[in-house]
Scaffold this active site. Structure first.
Site, PDB file in Angstrom:
ATOM      1  N   HIS A 203     107.253  82.575   8.541  1.00 14.63           N
ATOM      2  CA  HIS A 203     106.696  83.739   7.845  1.00 14.63           C
ATOM      3  C   HIS A 203     107.622  84.331   6.794  1.00 14.63           C
ATOM      4  O   HIS A 203     107.182  85.126   5.963  1.00 14.63           O
ATOM      5  CB  HIS A 203     106.334  84.836   8.860  1.00 14.63           C
ATOM      6  CG  HIS A 203     107.527  85.562   9.394  1.00 14.63           C
ATOM      7  ND1 HIS A 203     108.324  85.047  10.384  1.00 14.63           N
ATOM      8  CD2 HIS A 203     108.072  86.766   9.072  1.00 14.63           C
ATOM      9  CE1 HIS A 203     109.295  85.888  10.659  1.00 14.63           C
ATOM     10  NE2 HIS A 203     109.172  86.944   9.876  1.00 14.63           N
ATOM     11  N   ARG A 204     108.892  83.971   6.791  1.00 20.54           N
ATOM     12  CA  ARG A 204     109.833  84.628   5.880  1.00 20.54           C
ATOM     13  C   ARG A 204     109.565  84.233   4.438  1.00 20.54           C
ATOM     14  O   ARG A 204     109.361  83.055   4.132  1.00 20.54           O
ATOM     15  CB  ARG A 204     111.280  84.291   6.259  1.00 20.54           C
ATOM     16  CG  ARG A 204     111.676  84.912   7.585  1.00 20.54           C
ATOM     17  CD  ARG A 204     113.161  84.982   7.812  1.00 20.54           C
ATOM     18  NE  ARG A 204     113.402  85.686   9.068  1.00 20.54           N
ATOM     19  CZ  ARG A 204     113.527  87.003   9.190  1.00 20.54           C
ATOM     20  NH1 ARG A 204     113.455  87.759   8.107  1.00 20.54           N
ATOM     21  NH2 ARG A 204     113.724  87.562  10.364  1.00 20.54           N
TER      22      ARG A 204
END
Length: 360
Positions: A203-204
């Site tokens: 998700h980063r």
């Protein structure tokens, strides 16, 4: 009665605040809960609150999404009148999200004591918004509760008085141990598959927003799927990036199972049954260490080094060769056994409450 106003804003906060609320109330303190609304998926929000046994927030600021500056400013302007009205003895913030620094800053400027749970963690990467939030929140906090001993050394190097620092353990692990018996078995989520799979979360922004990074990572997942089933609970934002980069077709062709975001109890069951977890999440590094599940972290740094030195985590960056080497090592050897870090015993919140009951 002493009142501690507890602030949450996003999913990582939710997983840590339940034990704190229970412990404060057990010590006879009032512990109202304020939700800034930074995490704005109402359905997922309600599901996680139910999974964790959290009470309905006493206040919801409903700030929603926005740029870092806009979101932080919105939290501050909406939080200030609530603080004026409630007049708590202290404000407790958790972790490193925008809501953490926003509410801490308002409280500090109004002379209200600030309590930071999960203080002193450092990646030493100021390009991460969370790192900026962590450093600034620690500087203005009156009580700094740490999850590992190295965190105090980080704080002292930054000029913080050791008398304000308390090593108590990890409230994330309090929640995990409290919920483990209620975890949804992987077989129930995956239609019969009970274990032996690779669990993936990404998700980063540094991974999913850069096509030159995301593409090679997906190639790694496709290669992993040839060796063992790959389960990928996928945030809508990550899925949108995969679609925009034209990567979804390859993922589906490889048989990788894309799932919608999972509730806390479902995710706990998936972690527990995994052969290996491949992630860029900070929280999963800690949870896999507590569960004894090998973890391969696709980041260049981590603010949770104890998961490497004591736990089951291996930090590999995003170089495909290193990612695949670590993955193959887990398949061949079973991965790092690790050990449970000091005071990750399910009683961190009780230690926090004991300190506050004595000193507030």
């Amino acid at each position: 009665m002493t009142t501690v106003l507890n602030v949450v804003g996003a999913r990582p906060n939710f997983m840590k605040i339940g034990p704190v609320l229970r412990a404060l109330k057990a010590k006879g303190m009032a512990a109202p809960l304020l939700h800034t609304g930074q995490h704005y998926d109402a359905a997922m929000n309600d599901r996680i609150f139910a999974d964790l046994g959290l009470p309905e927030p006493d206040v919801n600021l409903e700030v929603g999404s926005g740029s870092h500056a806009r979101q932080t400013a919105d939290v501050m302007t909406r939080f200030e009148p609530v603080l004026d009205e409630m007049k708590p003895d202290a404000v407790l913030v958790v972790g490193d999200v925008n809501s953490t620094i926003a509410c801490a800053l308002v409280a500090a400027k109004k002379g209200v004591r600030v309590i930071h749970v999960e203080a002193g963690l450092r990646s030493y990467d100021r390009a991460m918004p969370e790192e900026v939030n962590r450093v600034l929140t620690d500087q203005i906090s009156d009580f700094l509760f740490t999850t590992e001993r190295e965190a105090e050394a980080n704080l002292v190097r930054e000029g913080i008085d050791p008398a304000r620092v308390f090593f108590v353990g990890n409230v994330m692990i309090d929640s995990l141990l409290f919920s483990l018996d209620k975890a949804v078995p992987a077989a129930a989520t995956l239609g019969g598959l009970a274990g032996g799979y690779t669990l993936v979360t990404l998700h980063r922004p540094s991974n999913v927003d850069v096509p030159g990074v995301l593409g090679p990572l997906v190639e790694c997942l496709i290669e992993m799927a040839a060796a063992a089933p790959v389960i990928f609970p996928c945030h809508p934002r990550t899925r949108a990036r995969l679609e925009a980069a034209g990567l979804l077709a390859g993922i589906e062709a490889a048989g990788i199972r894309l799932l919608p975001p999972q509730g806390y109890l479902e995710m706990l069951g998936l972690m527990r049954g995994a052969r290996v977890v491949v992630t860029d999440s900070g929280g999963l590094q800690e949870e896999t260490t507590a569960l004894g599940v090998p973890c391969v972290t696709v980041r260049e740094n981590t603010e949770r080094p104890i998961t490497i030195t004591h736990g089951t985590n291996t930090l590999v960056g995003t170089d495909p060769a290193r990612v695949m080497a670590a993955f193959r090592d887990v398949l061949a050897t079973g991965g790092k056994a690790g050990r449970i870090p000091e005071l990750w015993d399910g009683h961190a919140a009780e230690r926090i409450a004991a300190v506050l009951a004595e000193r507030l």
